[in-house]
Each structure stands twice: as C-alpha cells, then as structure tokens.
Design a protein around this motif. Structure first.
Motif, short mmCIF file in Angstrom:
data_model
loop_
_atom_site.label_atom_id
_atom_site.label_comp_id
_atom_site.label_asym_id
_atom_site.label_seq_id
_atom_site.Cartn_x
_atom_site.Cartn_y
_atom_site.Cartn_z
N ARG A 3 0.83 -1.21 0.00
CA ARG A 3 0.00 0.00 0.00
C ARG A 3 0.86 1.26 0.00
O ARG A 3 0.58 2.22 -0.73
N SER A 4 1.92 1.26 0.81
CA SER A 4 2.79 2.43 0.89
C SER A 4 3.48 2.69 -0.44
O SER A 4 3.69 3.84 -0.83
N VAL A 5 3.84 1.61 -1.15
CA VAL A 5 4.46 1.75 -2.47
C VAL A 5 3.48 2.39 -3.44
O VAL A 5 3.84 3.30 -4.21
N GLU A 6 2.23 1.94 -3.43
CA GLU A 6 1.23 2.51 -4.34
C GLU A 6 0.90 3.96 -3.99
O GLU A 6 0.67 4.79 -4.87
N ASP A 7 0.88 4.27 -2.68
CA ASP A 7 0.56 5.63 -2.24
C ASP A 7 1.63 6.64 -2.63
O ASP A 7 1.41 7.85 -2.51
N SER A 8 2.78 6.15 -3.05
CA SER A 8 3.87 7.06 -3.41
C SER A 8 4.32 6.86 -4.85
O SER A 8 4.17 7.74 -5.69
N ALA A 9 4.85 5.67 -5.14
CA ALA A 9 5.44 5.43 -6.46
C ALA A 9 4.42 5.53 -7.59
O ALA A 9 4.71 6.05 -8.66
N THR A 10 3.19 5.04 -7.35
CA THR A 10 2.18 5.05 -8.41
C THR A 10 1.60 6.43 -8.63
O THR A 10 1.61 6.96 -9.75
N VAL A 11 1.08 7.05 -7.58
CA VAL A 11 0.29 8.28 -7.76
C VAL A 11 1.14 9.52 -7.94
O VAL A 11 0.67 10.52 -8.51
N CYS A 12 2.38 9.51 -7.47
CA CYS A 12 3.22 10.72 -7.55
C CYS A 12 3.99 10.82 -8.86
O CYS A 12 4.58 11.87 -9.14
N SER A 13 4.02 9.75 -9.64
CA SER A 13 4.80 9.76 -10.88
C SER A 13 4.34 10.84 -11.84
O SER A 13 5.15 11.46 -12.54
N VAL A 14 3.03 11.10 -11.87
CA VAL A 14 2.48 12.06 -12.82
C VAL A 14 2.78 13.51 -12.43
O VAL A 14 2.60 14.43 -13.23
N LEU A 15 3.26 13.72 -11.21
CA LEU A 15 3.56 15.07 -10.73
C LEU A 15 4.98 15.52 -11.07
O LEU A 15 5.34 16.67 -10.81
N ILE A 16 5.77 14.62 -11.64
CA ILE A 16 7.17 14.91 -11.94
C ILE A 16 7.32 15.16 -13.43
O ILE A 16 7.06 14.27 -14.25
N PRO A 17 7.76 16.37 -13.83
CA PRO A 17 7.77 16.74 -15.25
C PRO A 17 8.61 15.83 -16.13
O PRO A 17 8.24 15.59 -17.28
#
Length: 479
Positions: free
Chosen positions: A418-432
């Motif tokens: 869950r912690s991996v998905e809460d960070s690696a999955t959802v935050c990827s789109v925020l990085i140009p």
C-alpha cells in the motif's frame, strides 16, 4: 532465495548499479519520451543487471550459479502476475467491444452539469479507469474529451487537468485490471484482493478530500454551458447498443471478487462473461472485428478471439472516442510483461549478490516504528520516481528494497504494498521528467507545473499514508 553471504558488498558499491540504472533511464526518457516502455527501459534494466553481475563476480567472487538461481526464482515468482496481465488485456478488449465500458461511460456523461463539471469529471475518470485499469488510456481518451468540454465551459485548464488526473489515478490504483496494482502486489508478494482492500483505508479518504475540493471549486469558479457531453454520449449510443443489462457483467465479476475466488479464476470468468455479452448485445461489432460479411460461426470465432488477444478499432466518427474504444488485447500487455521480466533479472542479481541487502541495512539502523517504515517507503517511492523517471521501475525497486526489512521488523506485507502505491504510483504524474508526467502533459496540452497544484488526490495520497501510519489505523504487527 540464496545470497552471496561470504562477503556483504559495500553500500557504496551496491549503489553503483542503481546509479547506472538511473543515468540510463534518464537518457532513455530523454530519447524516447512516453515510448520508453517500448524497449528502452528494458535495455537499461538489463545493462544495469550486467553491471551488478560484473561487480559481484569481479569484486566479491560471487558465483554465477547463485545469481542465475536468484534470477530464475524472481521470474518464477512473477509468473502469476504475467498471466494476470495477459488476462487484463483480454478483459480490456472484451469489456469494450461487448459494450460494458461504453455503457458505463454513456451513463457517466449523462450526469454532467456545468456547476458540477469538475467533480463529475473526476468521478467519470475514476469509473472509466476503474473499469479499464489504465490511467493513461483514460486520460488520453475521455480525459482529452473532458479537457475540451472544460475549456468550452471556461474553466481554468489546470483545474480541469487536475480533476481528470485525480480520478484516473484513483481508478487505476484500485482496479483489478491495473498493471501497476498487479505489479505492486506481486512484487511484495501480497494477494491482489488483499492489497486492494487494504488500500481503501488511505485511498478513499484521499478521494473524498479531492471530490470535496472539486465540488467547492465548481461552485465558486466562473463557467458557461456546453453540449459536448451529450454529443459524445449520443455518439457512443449510435456505435454500441447501450443497455443497463450489460452492467450484469461487472456485477457478476464483483460477486466473484466478494467470494474471494483466486484472481486468475475471477479474471478468466470476467472474460467469458464479456464474450457472451458481446455475442448477445453487439453482434454487428463482432462481425466487424471478425472480418466477415455475415455473422456465421467462423466469423464469430475470429471476432471473439481477436478481441481477446489483438488490436481492435471501432470507428465512431469522433477522433477522441475512436481512441477510447480502440483496444490492444493481450498483445498490448507484452511490453509490460517484457519490462517485468527484465526488472526481475535486475532485482534477482541485486538480491543474489547481497547488494540489495547491503542497501537495506542502512534503513534497518533507524527504521524502528511503523511511521518511520512507512515514511521511508513513501520517500523511497518518490525518490525513485525522481531518479528513474519511471513508475514501474519505482514500484519494483521500492517493493524489493523494503520487503525483507518489513518482514524482519514484523510489519505486514500489505502495509508495504500500500505504501508503495501511495507514493510510487500516484506521484509519478507530478514529476515533469517522469514518463507519466511527460505523457500526460503532452496528451492534455497542459504543463505539469500548471496542473500539479490541482491534482488533489495525487498530492493527498502520500500524506494520507503517513497520517494513517502515525495513528496506527488498521495496522498490525505480525507475531
């Protein structure tokens, strides 16, 4: 899994393959952009694997047989995930051509109203992404259509893009059909149903905050009116036979999920349900895909099988909808399967050589409590997104890095996934410069820095993960 236990590699040496991988992925992303997953990322992984092998054998006398066994064991462990991904490809095709997904989109578009456009857009993208399992497909199809509607209504493009991305990543994160969901759970070794249920404790509150924010914004921002939604809905109705009876397919699949049948069995049944619905509700489309002049047995056979494994393209007369209803079947999953195999090779040699263990020891020194473990995982997921510029690699590296650490500290594996998905999955789109950030900025025509502040779900998710860990809600230690 065997390790090179004669001499644990130095953390500095262990970091070299990661640095090489980061540099190679940076070059691949610069060269290929959103097409990096088509082969460039895989070559980067294999190249970093070879660096790890050379360092292990040359400096630490690690036997090749140990590394080879670690690779084989890693790939063996990913076999079920690969089969699930192939079934997901079949579902994507059959649920689209059978009219299940178009029916859901049709009813979703019917509820659009200017005042509630932002929150409705978020909800529609969430439903579409949940049913298709792909945030990228949702954003590139219905998301593009909603961007046009939002601009016509006079909404700021950052807000519109933020609602689309928030909804798409919510659905992607909780979908059985999502490759990132399958990847995160399989990398850590958690049953996919267990993984999805446990994510609800952080994902649902994050989404409720996002929906509340978009509702308030829709009530306060100036806007106009548009008939685009009605136009798209009627176009779908003219191409597919829209019927509430088609909703029985996802309903039956949901019943199987509730009964906790194995994921592979459930997904296979979902394909069968959709194939039956396809023949009953969309015989004209089956005939079109099968390439026959009439719907005889052979044409139906070709149409059903092509929908499961191959590319399909149903013309609607509207470019955005043509892209939405186009499917890739099992063949469309092969790049992801290739990526997983290459990543398993890299993870195998990192584990077998003891390098992953060496890096994990650094975290073992200060990770004592639940919050510090989750904070480390979330931070690592975001860090790998920044360094590797790819969410798939970030998921794999985060899961592999912390898996043994969580086991030794007595934390549940589902907490890690869950912690991996809460960070690696959802935050990827925020990085140009991440493949996700670059792709969505290009598809929506909105700079990453413009839409970033309005991706409420993506911003809140890692913070919610930290909050839940701090209060210890539904978090237990293994005895």
């Amino acid at each position: 899994m065997k390790e090179n236990i004669d001499k644990l590699p130095s953390p500095w040496v262990s970091a070299i393959p990661l640095v090489v991988l980061t540099l190679l992925l940076y070059a691949v992303i610069r060269a290929f952009g959103g097409g990096a997953i088509d082969g460039g990322s895989q070559i980067a992984l294999l190249s970093a694997t070879s660096v790890c092998v050379m360092l292990s054998i040359g400096l630490y006398r690690c036997r090749w047989s140990v590394l080879e066994e670690a690779i084989i064991e890693n790939i063996r462990a990913s076999a079920s995930a690969i089969l699930i991904l192939l079934l997901i490809g079949a579902i994507a095709g059959t649920w689209m051509i059978s009219g299940v997904v178009p029916t859901l989109i049709y009813y979703g578009l019917k509820i659009l109203h200017p005042t509630f456009f932002l929150v409705a857009s978020c909800a529609i993208c969430a439903i579409v992404s949940l049913m298709t399992g792909s945030s990228w497909t949702t954003i590139a199809t219905i998301g593009v259509a909603l961007m046009g509607i939002g601009r016509a209504m006079g909404f700021p493009e950052g807000w519109v893009a933020g609602t689309i991305i928030s909804g798409a990543y919510f659905g992607d994160k909780l979908s059985l059909l999502s490759d990132t969901t399958v990847l995160a759970s399989s990398t850590v070794g958690v049953n996919i149903f267990t993984h999805i249920r446990y994510m609800l404790y952080t994902t649902v509150p994050s989404m409720l905050i996002a929906l509340a924010t978009f509702t308030v914004a829709g009530l306060t921002l100036a806007h106009g009116t548009s008939t685009h939604a009605e136009f798209y809905a009627e176009t779908l109705a003219a191409t597919f036979r829209i019927s509430p009876w088609l909703l029985l397919v996802p309903l039956a699949t949901g019943i199987l999920i509730v009964r906790k049948l194995p994921a592979i069995v459930t997904l296979f049944c979902a394909v069968v349900f959709a194939c039956v619905a396809m023949l009953a509700a969309q015989p004209h489309l089956v005939m079109q895909v099968g390439g026959g002049a009439e719907l005889d047995a052979m044409t139906a056979f070709r149409g059903v099988l092509t929908t499961c494994y191959g590319h399909t393209a149903i013309p609607t007369g509207v470019a955005q909808l043509d892209e939405l209803v186009a499917t890739r079947g099992m063949a469309g999953m092969l790049n992801t399967v290739w990526l997983i195999i290459c990543a398993m090779c890299f993870g195998g040699v990192m584990t077998g050589s003891g390098m992953l263990r060496s890096l994990t020891e650094i975290f073992l020194r200060w990770v004592r409590r639940t919050f510090s473990a989750v904070a480390s995982t979330v931070g690592a997921g975001i860090f790998f997104n920044l360094c590797t510029a790819d969410q798939y690699i970030s998921i794999i590296l985060s899961g592999r890095l912390f898996r043994d650490l969580y086991a030794e500290r007595g934390f549940e594996a589902r907490l890690l996934s869950r912690s991996v998905e809460d960070s690696a999955t959802v935050c990827s789109v925020l990085i140009p410069w991440n493949s996700c950030g670059m792709t969505q900025a290009t598809v929506l025509g909105v700079s990453t820095f413009v839409y970033m502040p309005y991706c409420i779900f993506n911003i809140v998710s890692p913070l919610m993960s930290l909050l839940v860990a701090a209060i210890g809600w539904k978090i237990k230690k293994q005895q």
